[in-house]
Design a protein around this motif. Sequence first.
Motif, PDB file in Angstrom:
ATOM      1  N   GLU B 138      -3.362  17.935  -9.587  1.00 31.79           N
ATOM      2  CA  GLU B 138      -3.177  16.540 -10.024  1.00 31.79           C
ATOM      3  C   GLU B 138      -3.551  15.571  -8.894  1.00 31.79           C
ATOM      4  N   ALA B 139      -3.053  15.875  -7.690  1.00 29.65           N
ATOM      5  CA  ALA B 139      -3.342  15.006  -6.540  1.00 29.65           C
ATOM      6  C   ALA B 139      -4.834  15.042  -6.213  1.00 29.65           C
ATOM      7  N   TYR B 140      -5.433  16.217  -6.358  1.00 32.56           N
ATOM      8  CA  TYR B 140      -6.863  16.382  -6.079  1.00 32.56           C
ATOM      9  C   TYR B 140      -7.692  15.514  -7.028  1.00 32.56           C
ATOM     10  N   GLU B 141      -7.381  15.610  -8.322  1.00 36.38           N
ATOM     11  CA  GLU B 141      -8.133  14.851  -9.326  1.00 36.38           C
ATOM     12  C   GLU B 141      -7.924  13.346  -9.141  1.00 36.38           C
ATOM     13  N   LYS B 142      -6.683  12.989  -8.824  1.00 34.61           N
ATOM     14  CA  LYS B 142      -6.374  11.573  -8.620  1.00 34.61           C
ATOM     15  C   LYS B 142      -7.177  11.017  -7.424  1.00 34.61           C
ATOM     16  N   ALA B 143      -7.251  11.816  -6.359  1.00 36.39           N
ATOM     17  CA  ALA B 143      -7.984  11.388  -5.164  1.00 36.39           C
ATOM     18  C   ALA B 143      -9.480  11.267  -5.453  1.00 36.39           C
ATOM     19  N   ILE B 144     -10.012  12.224  -6.212  1.00 39.39           N
ATOM     20  CA  ILE B 144     -11.446  12.181  -6.568  1.00 39.39           C
ATOM     21  C   ILE B 144     -11.747  10.919  -7.373  1.00 39.39           C
ATOM     22  N   ARG B 145     -10.906  10.637  -8.366  1.00 35.41           N
ATOM     23  CA  ARG B 145     -11.155   9.474  -9.232  1.00 35.41           C
ATOM     24  C   ARG B 145     -10.977   8.158  -8.472  1.00 35.41           C
ATOM     25  N   LEU B 146      -9.979   8.118  -7.600  1.00 33.14           N
ATOM     26  CA  LEU B 146      -9.778   6.911  -6.801  1.00 33.14           C
ATOM     27  C   LEU B 146     -10.977   6.680  -5.880  1.00 33.14           C
ATOM     28  N   HIS B 147     -11.463   7.771  -5.283  1.00 33.65           N
ATOM     29  CA  HIS B 147     -12.604   7.658  -4.371  1.00 33.65           C
ATOM     30  C   HIS B 147     -13.848   7.188  -5.133  1.00 33.65           C
ATOM     31  N   TRP B 148     -14.027   7.703  -6.347  1.00 32.50           N
ATOM     32  CA  TRP B 148     -15.165   7.266  -7.171  1.00 32.50           C
ATOM     33  C   TRP B 148     -15.057   5.781  -7.480  1.00 32.50           C
ATOM     34  N   TRP B 149     -13.871   5.331  -7.854  1.00 30.37           N
ATOM     35  CA  TRP B 149     -13.647   3.901  -8.095  1.00 30.37           C
ATOM     36  C   TRP B 149     -14.020   3.084  -6.861  1.00 30.37           C
ATOM     37  N   PHE B 150     -13.495   3.552  -5.721  1.00 35.63           N
ATOM     38  CA  PHE B 150     -13.746   2.840  -4.460  1.00 35.63           C
ATOM     39  C   PHE B 150     -15.245   2.751  -4.176  1.00 35.63           C
ATOM     40  N   LEU B 151     -15.952   3.858  -4.335  1.00 34.86           N
ATOM     41  CA  LEU B 151     -17.386   3.882  -4.037  1.00 34.86           C
ATOM     42  C   LEU B 151     -18.157   2.950  -4.963  1.00 34.86           C
ATOM     43  N   VAL B 152     -17.820   2.983  -6.240  1.00 34.57           N
ATOM     44  CA  VAL B 152     -18.549   2.144  -7.203  1.00 34.57           C
ATOM     45  C   VAL B 152     -18.273   0.662  -6.957  1.00 34.57           C
ATOM     46  N   VAL B 153     -17.009   0.338  -6.711  1.00 36.60           N
ATOM     47  CA  VAL B 153     -16.665  -1.074  -6.484  1.00 36.60           C
ATOM     48  C   VAL B 153     -17.266  -1.575  -5.166  1.00 36.60           C
ATOM     49  N   SER B 154     -17.321  -0.692  -4.161  1.00 37.03           N
ATOM     50  CA  SER B 154     -17.858  -1.146  -2.871  1.00 37.03           C
ATOM     51  C   SER B 154     -19.392  -1.141  -2.838  1.00 37.03           C
ATOM     52  N   THR B 155     -20.041  -0.542  -3.830  1.00 35.19           N
ATOM     53  CA  THR B 155     -21.509  -0.503  -3.833  1.00 35.19           C
ATOM     54  C   THR B 155     -22.147  -1.899  -3.793  1.00 35.19           C
ATOM     55  N   PRO B 156     -21.780  -2.823  -4.697  1.00 37.77           N
ATOM     56  CA  PRO B 156     -22.407  -4.161  -4.584  1.00 37.77           C
ATOM     57  C   PRO B 156     -22.082  -4.865  -3.276  1.00 37.77           C
TER      58      PRO B 156
END
Lengths: 86, 174
Positions: B138-156
């Motif tokens: 659960e923690a692994y999946e949560k971290a992966i999804r949070l990191h994906w959010w972070f990467l996408v939001v920080s891209t622009p």
Amino acid sequence: MNVAKLPPAFEISRQPFQVRQQTIDRISLAMSVYILLVLYPAYELIRWMWADSSPSLSSVGIALLIAILFGLFARNTISRYMVNIR
Amino acid sequence: MLQFAQSFLAGYYLQIKFIHLVFAGMWFWSTSVAYTYYLVPLFRDWLKNPEDPDRIRLRNWAMERFDEGAILEHVAFPILLITGPMLMIAGGWTLVSSWLAMKLVLVVLVFIPVEVMDYYLAHFSLNKAKIRATGTPEAYEKAIRLHWWFLVVSTPIVIVVITLIFYLAIVKPF
């Protein structure tokens, strides 16, 4: 590549990653607001403290234009990366 | 004290500038190929087919490797934070220069918060390999999804603001 060495696929990972367009809109808006209410005033504050310069109407207009354009760019970019938008 | 530092560093201005530019390039571009051509395609592929275990495994692998790859970027960033003020002192630059004032605002109010979050996600408690080793999916999946959010939001942010920082530093337009 040795496929056996790849990390495992947990059952919980199968849940779809859904994103609402409304969430993306809010994030993009927050970025625009951050430019307008945090970054631009901080810049003008430094200019006022160091160069005794005060903001002009044109610089406020440029900041507003940049904030809007950046918000639109951010919305477009984030939407493109998040495939499963509801 | 500042005068002593300036007289000492002034003789090394170009050398400090060289180090600053090398690490600025490393900071900006070291993860760009991995992100654009590995992480993003694998994540988008998984987003379209979330139940496919092979795609999940590839996604996990890419994210764990990306955590490791971010080491280059995260070594470069503190060196920029050190050499930047050194250049400022050595060159006698002050915040009267508008380009420097704007650059300072962008570094302090945009990139330091972004990088703090990035260090946390890639190397500290949200490092994916470390979480996997604890056996908590659960923690692994949560971290992966949070990191994906972070990467996408920080891209622009990364695309626009880093390009702007380079422009301000090189062209010094105002």
